[in-house]
Design an enzyme around this catalytic site. Sequence first.
Site, PDB file in Angstrom:
ATOM      1  N   HIS A  70      14.325 -32.434   1.244  1.00  0.00           N
ATOM      2  CA  HIS A  70      14.761 -33.337   0.181  1.00  0.00           C
ATOM      3  C   HIS A  70      13.603 -33.691  -0.751  1.00  0.00           C
ATOM      4  O   HIS A  70      13.621 -34.745  -1.401  1.00  0.00           O
ATOM      5  CB  HIS A  70      15.367 -34.609   0.775  1.00  0.00           C
ATOM      6  CG  HIS A  70      16.626 -34.370   1.536  1.00  0.00           C
ATOM      7  ND1 HIS A  70      16.667 -34.301   2.915  1.00  0.00           N
ATOM      8  CD2 HIS A  70      17.903 -34.154   1.119  1.00  0.00           C
ATOM      9  CE1 HIS A  70      17.919 -34.073   3.308  1.00  0.00           C
ATOM     10  NE2 HIS A  70      18.681 -33.969   2.235  1.00  0.00           N
ATOM     11  N   LYS A 100      12.188 -20.453  -1.545  1.00  0.00           N
ATOM     12  CA  LYS A 100      12.650 -19.607  -2.654  1.00  0.00           C
ATOM     13  C   LYS A 100      12.693 -20.406  -3.947  1.00  0.00           C
ATOM     14  O   LYS A 100      12.222 -19.939  -4.992  1.00  0.00           O
ATOM     15  CB  LYS A 100      14.036 -19.056  -2.312  1.00  0.00           C
ATOM     16  CG  LYS A 100      14.619 -18.099  -3.321  1.00  0.00           C
ATOM     17  CD  LYS A 100      16.025 -17.659  -2.920  1.00  0.00           C
ATOM     18  CE  LYS A 100      16.040 -16.953  -1.586  1.00  0.00           C
ATOM     19  NZ  LYS A 100      17.375 -16.415  -1.243  1.00  0.00           N
ATOM     20  N   LYS A 112      21.823 -24.695   3.264  1.00  0.00           N
ATOM     21  CA  LYS A 112      22.654 -23.527   3.579  1.00  0.00           C
ATOM     22  C   LYS A 112      23.864 -24.002   4.364  1.00  0.00           C
ATOM     23  O   LYS A 112      23.803 -25.005   5.089  1.00  0.00           O
ATOM     24  CB  LYS A 112      21.878 -22.488   4.409  1.00  0.00           C
ATOM     25  CG  LYS A 112      22.376 -21.071   4.206  1.00  0.00           C
ATOM     26  CD  LYS A 112      21.991 -20.529   2.828  1.00  0.00           C
ATOM     27  CE  LYS A 112      22.431 -19.090   2.655  1.00  0.00           C
ATOM     28  NZ  LYS A 112      21.991 -18.565   1.343  1.00  0.00           N
ATOM     29  N   THR A 200      21.790 -11.935  -8.628  1.00  0.00           N
ATOM     30  CA  THR A 200      20.899 -11.616  -7.506  1.00  0.00           C
ATOM     31  C   THR A 200      20.468 -10.154  -7.571  1.00  0.00           C
ATOM     32  O   THR A 200      19.277  -9.833  -7.423  1.00  0.00           O
ATOM     33  CB  THR A 200      21.579 -11.911  -6.163  1.00  0.00           C
ATOM     34  OG1 THR A 200      22.055 -13.258  -6.153  1.00  0.00           O
ATOM     35  CG2 THR A 200      20.603 -11.724  -5.013  1.00  0.00           C
ATOM     36  N   SER A 369      22.155 -19.903 -10.752  1.00  0.00           N
ATOM     37  CA  SER A 369      22.911 -21.076 -10.297  1.00  0.00           C
ATOM     38  C   SER A 369      22.328 -22.354 -10.902  1.00  0.00           C
ATOM     39  O   SER A 369      23.066 -23.291 -11.257  1.00  0.00           O
ATOM     40  CB  SER A 369      22.882 -21.165  -8.772  1.00  0.00           C
ATOM     41  OG  SER A 369      23.840 -20.315  -8.190  1.00  0.00           O
TER      42      SER A 369
END
Length: 478
Positions: A70, A100, A112, A200, A369
Site C-alpha cells: 500500500h 512491476k 492479484k 501486454t 490499465s
Amino acid sequence: MANILIADNQETHFFNDVCNNFDYAAQFTKHDAGLLDQIKSCNSVYRFRFPIRKGNGFEVIDAWRVEHSHHQSPTKGGIRYSEMVNEDEVMALAALMTYKCAIVNVPFGGAKGGIKINPKNYTIQELENITRRYTVELTKKNFLGPSIDVPAPDYGSGEREMSWIADTYATMNPGQGDALGCVTGKPIALHGIAGRREATGRGVAIAVRECVNVGEDMQRIGLMPGISGKRIIVQGLGNVGYHSAKFLAEFGGIIVGLCEYEGAIYNADGLDVEAVFQHRKETGSILGYPGAAQEFKNSKEGLEQPCDILVPAALENQITADNVRNIQAKIIAEGANGPTTPEAEAIFYENGGIIIPDMYANAGGVTVSYFEWLKNLSHVSFGRMNRRFEENSNLNLVNMVEGITGVALTPMQRSTIIKGASELELVNSGLEDTMIRSYHEIRETFVNNPKIDTLRTAAFVGAINKIAVSYMNLGIWP
C-alpha cells in the site's frame, strides 16, 4: 488488514522464489532491514469461499485477493481464473505487480486475485454468477474500488468478466461518479481504452526490440544488433503470446516456432502468425498447420528448436534446470509471469544468455490499465479535447509553408502531416515511451554496478529503491 489464511499443504515455492530474488537484490541497496521487510511482505491476504448454483445442486468456489503493498494507492492486479491457482501463486503475482508498477513508474501498489475454477467447465451464466459473487465479496470487505484496489484481466478472464465486475460494483455503490474506475480491461463501450487488449503483447515486443538494439550487448552474445531477421519462438497463443508474435513480426522478426499445450510447430523459413491463429481457431489445434515444416506433440520440445529469441508467454515454470541446457536461444523474453526457474536462470546466464525479466517485459498491460484508470477518473477520452485543435493548427502551418515556398503537397502528404492523434495512437505512444525508458533504466543499473549479475536483479534494485522512497515520503521511515 484481512486475516491471513494459508493452507498447510499448499506449495509455497513461487512466492519464496520472488522473495529470494528480492533478498538477493536487496544486498545491493542501503535500506534499513525493517523497511526492506515491509516492502517484501504481503500486507493483506483475503481468502474466501462462496457457493454458486450449478445444475441442480451447488458448488463451493475458492477465491483470493491479495494486496501486497500500500505504498501507493490504489493497488492494482489481475484476476486469474484457473484450476491451478492457489494462495502462494496469488501472493507471488501480487508481489511481482508491486515491483512491476515501480519499474515502469506507474503509481500503484501491487495486488492479484484468483478464482479456483476452469472456465471451460461452466456456462456463461455460471461464470457471470461466479464473477458477480466474487465482486460482492471484495466490495463488502473493502477490497475493491477506484481508489482502493483496481483489478484487471489475467489468465482465464477478459473484457467480459471486467464488465460484470464494473456493473456489480456500480450497482453496490449508487451515485459514485468514478465507479467504472474500479476495474480496467473493460470493453470500449463500457469506457475501456483503445489498445488495452494488445498492450501486454505490444509491450513484450517493444522490450525485445530495445534489448536487441543495444549493439554492445548483442556483440557480447554473438548476435547482430536490431530485430530484423531475428528468429523467434513464442510459447502460447493466448492474448499475450499472439500479440507478442504479431508485433515482433511487424518489427521485422521471423516467427519460426509456436508452442501451445497440444504441441508445437516449427519452420526455419518463418510462420504466418495470423494463419496459424485462424487454423487453431478452426481446428482446435496448431498441429496440422500446412505451413509447418516440423511438428512436436510435446510443447516443451518446441522451446528447444534453433532460434535467437524465445518468448515464453504461457504459464510459470516452463524453463527449468531440466531443459534449459537444451534451449538454443540467446535471449529469453518473459511474456508470462515466472516462466524461468531461478536454477534455470543461473544456468542460462552462465552460458552467456540474456533474460528480459517478466516484471518488466509484460508490464505493458498495467501501463495501459493506468491510462484507462486515468481516463475513467477524468471522464474524457484521450485526444477528445485537443485533436481538432492540433489538426487546425497543423493545417494552418501547412497552408503557410505552401504559400511561402510555392510547393504544393499531395493529398496523402497533407493528411499525414495535418492528422491529430487518436486515443489509440496516444496510448501506443505512451506505452512505447514507458517501455523504452524503463528498459534503459534497468540496463543502466545493471551496467553501472558490476556486482549485479542479471537484468532481473537490476530491475529489483530499481524497484526497491523507488518503493523505499515512497515509504519515506509517507513519513513511516526517516
